[in-house]
Design a protein around this motif. Structure first.
Motif, PDB file in Angstrom:
ATOM      1  N   ARG A   1       0.811  -1.231   0.000  1.00  0.00           N
ATOM      2  CA  ARG A   1       0.000   0.000   0.000  1.00  0.00           C
ATOM      3  C   ARG A   1       0.838   1.271   0.000  1.00  0.00           C
ATOM      4  N   ALA A   2       2.038   1.199   0.559  1.00  0.00           N
ATOM      5  CA  ALA A   2       2.930   2.374   0.630  1.00  0.00           C
ATOM      6  C   ALA A   2       4.362   1.881   0.428  1.00  0.00           C
ATOM      7  N   PRO A   3       4.782   1.667  -0.811  1.00  0.00           N
ATOM      8  CA  PRO A   3       6.060   1.006  -1.113  1.00  0.00           C
ATOM      9  C   PRO A   3       7.310   1.662  -0.522  1.00  0.00           C
ATOM     10  N   ARG A   4       7.254   2.960  -0.242  1.00  0.00           N
ATOM     11  CA  ARG A   4       8.459   3.609   0.290  1.00  0.00           C
ATOM     12  C   ARG A   4       8.834   3.105   1.689  1.00  0.00           C
ATOM     13  N   PHE A   5       7.895   2.448   2.373  1.00  0.00           N
ATOM     14  CA  PHE A   5       8.223   1.880   3.688  1.00  0.00           C
ATOM     15  C   PHE A   5       9.225   0.741   3.561  1.00  0.00           C
ATOM     16  N   GLU A   6       9.245   0.091   2.414  1.00  0.00           N
ATOM     17  CA  GLU A   6      10.217  -0.984   2.226  1.00  0.00           C
ATOM     18  C   GLU A   6      11.636  -0.431   2.345  1.00  0.00           C
ATOM     19  N   ARG A   7      11.870   0.741   1.784  1.00  0.00           N
ATOM     20  CA  ARG A   7      13.185   1.383   1.889  1.00  0.00           C
ATOM     21  C   ARG A   7      13.492   1.742   3.347  1.00  0.00           C
ATOM     22  N   ALA A   8      12.514   2.285   4.050  1.00  0.00           N
ATOM     23  CA  ALA A   8      12.729   2.677   5.445  1.00  0.00           C
ATOM     24  C   ALA A   8      13.066   1.460   6.308  1.00  0.00           C
ATOM     25  N   PHE A   9      12.348   0.356   6.122  1.00  0.00           N
ATOM     26  CA  PHE A   9      12.634  -0.836   6.909  1.00  0.00           C
ATOM     27  C   PHE A   9      13.969  -1.457   6.507  1.00  0.00           C
ATOM     28  N   ARG A  10      14.341  -1.343   5.247  1.00  0.00           N
ATOM     29  CA  ARG A  10      15.668  -1.826   4.825  1.00  0.00           C
ATOM     30  C   ARG A  10      16.756  -1.036   5.541  1.00  0.00           C
ATOM     31  N   ILE A  11      16.584   0.263   5.635  1.00  0.00           N
ATOM     32  CA  ILE A  11      17.558   1.106   6.331  1.00  0.00           C
ATOM     33  C   ILE A  11      17.606   0.736   7.814  1.00  0.00           C
ATOM     34  N   LEU A  12      16.451   0.464   8.423  1.00  0.00           N
ATOM     35  CA  LEU A  12      16.430   0.031   9.833  1.00  0.00           C
ATOM     36  C   LEU A  12      17.238  -1.253  10.019  1.00  0.00           C
ATOM     37  N   VAL A  13      17.078  -2.204   9.111  1.00  0.00           N
ATOM     38  CA  VAL A  13      17.821  -3.467   9.204  1.00  0.00           C
ATOM     39  C   VAL A  13      19.315  -3.209   9.027  1.00  0.00           C
ATOM     40  N   GLN A  14      19.673  -2.340   8.097  1.00  0.00           N
ATOM     41  CA  GLN A  14      21.087  -2.023   7.887  1.00  0.00           C
ATOM     42  C   GLN A  14      21.687  -1.357   9.121  1.00  0.00           C
ATOM     43  N   ARG A  15      20.938  -0.451   9.730  1.00  0.00           N
ATOM     44  CA  ARG A  15      21.420   0.208  10.950  1.00  0.00           C
ATOM     45  C   ARG A  15      21.591  -0.812  12.079  1.00  0.00           C
ATOM     46  N   HIS A  16      20.640  -1.736  12.184  1.00  0.00           N
ATOM     47  CA  HIS A  16      20.739  -2.780  13.214  1.00  0.00           C
ATOM     48  C   HIS A  16      21.980  -3.642  12.980  1.00  0.00           C
ATOM     49  N   LEU A  17      22.246  -3.967  11.732  1.00  0.00           N
ATOM     50  CA  LEU A  17      23.440  -4.751  11.401  1.00  0.00           C
ATOM     51  C   LEU A  17      24.705  -3.985  11.789  1.00  0.00           C
ATOM     52  N   ALA A  18      24.746  -2.688  11.505  1.00  0.00           N
ATOM     53  CA  ALA A  18      25.916  -1.872  11.856  1.00  0.00           C
ATOM     54  C   ALA A  18      26.119  -1.837  13.367  1.00  0.00           C
ATOM     55  N   VAL A  19      25.048  -1.686  14.120  1.00  0.00           N
ATOM     56  CA  VAL A  19      25.129  -1.662  15.583  1.00  0.00           C
ATOM     57  C   VAL A  19      25.631  -3.017  16.097  1.00  0.00           C
ATOM     58  N   THR A  20      25.115  -4.093  15.524  1.00  0.00           N
ATOM     59  CA  THR A  20      25.533  -5.436  15.937  1.00  0.00           C
ATOM     60  C   THR A  20      27.012  -5.668  15.637  1.00  0.00           C
ATOM     61  N   GLN A  21      27.465  -5.249  14.461  1.00  0.00           N
ATOM     62  CA  GLN A  21      28.880  -5.412  14.125  1.00  0.00           C
ATOM     63  C   GLN A  21      29.762  -4.577  15.040  1.00  0.00           C
ATOM     64  N   ASN A  22      29.343  -3.366  15.350  1.00  0.00           N
ATOM     65  CA  ASN A  22      30.107  -2.508  16.258  1.00  0.00           C
ATOM     66  C   ASN A  22      30.172  -3.142  17.644  1.00  0.00           C
ATOM     67  N   ARG A  23      29.061  -3.715  18.093  1.00  0.00           N
ATOM     68  CA  ARG A  23      29.045  -4.379  19.400  1.00  0.00           C
ATOM     69  C   ARG A  23      29.996  -5.569  19.414  1.00  0.00           C
ATOM     70  N   LEU A  24      30.015  -6.349  18.353  1.00  0.00           N
ATOM     71  CA  LEU A  24      30.930  -7.485  18.255  1.00  0.00           C
ATOM     72  C   LEU A  24      32.383  -7.003  18.292  1.00  0.00           C
ATOM     73  N   PHE A  25      32.675  -5.961  17.556  1.00  0.00           N
ATOM     74  CA  PHE A  25      34.025  -5.395  17.562  1.00  0.00           C
ATOM     75  C   PHE A  25      34.422  -4.956  18.972  1.00  0.00           C
ATOM     76  N   ASN A  26      33.513  -4.258  19.652  1.00  0.00           N
ATOM     77  CA  ASN A  26      33.800  -3.781  21.009  1.00  0.00           C
ATOM     78  C   ASN A  26      34.009  -4.931  21.985  1.00  0.00           C
ATOM     79  N   THR A  27      33.208  -5.984  21.846  1.00  0.00           N
ATOM     80  CA  THR A  27      33.334  -7.140  22.728  1.00  0.00           C
ATOM     81  C   THR A  27      34.712  -7.773  22.597  1.00  0.00           C
ATOM     82  N   ILE A  28      35.211  -7.824  21.383  1.00  0.00           N
ATOM     83  CA  ILE A  28      36.503  -8.458  21.124  1.00  0.00           C
ATOM     84  C   ILE A  28      37.670  -7.558  21.495  1.00  0.00           C
TER      85      ILE A  28
END
Length: 193
Positions: free
Chosen positions: A118-145
């Motif tokens: 119904r509102a295709p631009r939300f797909e882009r917004a949720f993709r960006i949310l997933v990418q940001r979550h991945l970046a946060v997770t990778q940063n956390r892994l780096f910090n843990t190590i």
């Protein structure tokens, strides 16, 4: 409450009032009491929740029976198990539990797909949310190590300045990958300095 969601999702993509109306129409409001297991390992996760109010932890239990906290989700954060249940259609390996009385705006995978239709631009917004979550997770892994306990705790305080007053110290220690005793010593050292 919908304004919180609208502001959060609009940080990444500009939406019309009509598009935001569709988002709000498809979101389901839910109140969940403190200490509720919203998801258990072995179950299928069928939600992506936006935290309106409260604090949630996502964790797994390691081979030695210890809880390992992967994420805290507080106001204006998202919580789910997208890696297994939602994208791979496999049972979850994590637990999601409320640490406070919580309020959520929730999306099922079906409602999310309807939103994208119904509102295709939300797909882009949720993709960006997933990418940001991945970046946060990778940063956390780096910090843990690579970082010391003190460095990890100081960074934790930058990201979650109010959390030490909201959750038990052993949860923070689990998140940082250190013992509660070592966290106590780290906090005492920080207080002395």
């Amino acid at each position: 409450m919908y304004q919180q969601l609208n502001d959060n999702i609009s940080r990444y993509v500009h939406f019309s009032e009509e598009e935001l109306g569709i988002l709000n129409e498809l979101a389901t409001y839910k109140k969940v009491p403190k200490k509720t297991l919203m998801l258990q390992a072995g179950e299928m996760c069928n939600f992506e929740d936006f935290v309106v109010k409260g604090c949630v932890r996502k964790y797994y239990i390691d081979d030695n029976g210890f809880e390992v906290i992967l994420q805290f989700a507080i106001e204006n954060a998202w919580v789910s198990d997208i890696s297994f249940s939602i994208y791979e259609d496999r049972p979850s390996r994590v637990y999601i539990e409320t640490l406070e009385d919580c309020e959520f705006l929730s999306f099922t995978p079906e409602f999310k797909e309807l939103l994208f239709e119904r509102a295709p631009r939300f797909e882009r917004a949720f993709r960006i949310l997933v990418q940001r979550h991945l970046a946060v997770t990778q940063n956390r892994l780096f910090n843990t190590i690579s970082k010391t306990a003190m460095e990890k705790y100081l960074e934790f305080l930058e990201v979650y300045p109010t959390l030490p007053q909201r959750v038990a110290q052993h949860y923070i220690a689990s998140y940082l990958g250190i013992s509660a005793e070592f966290l106590s010593k780290t906090r005492a050292k920080l207080a002395r300095n």
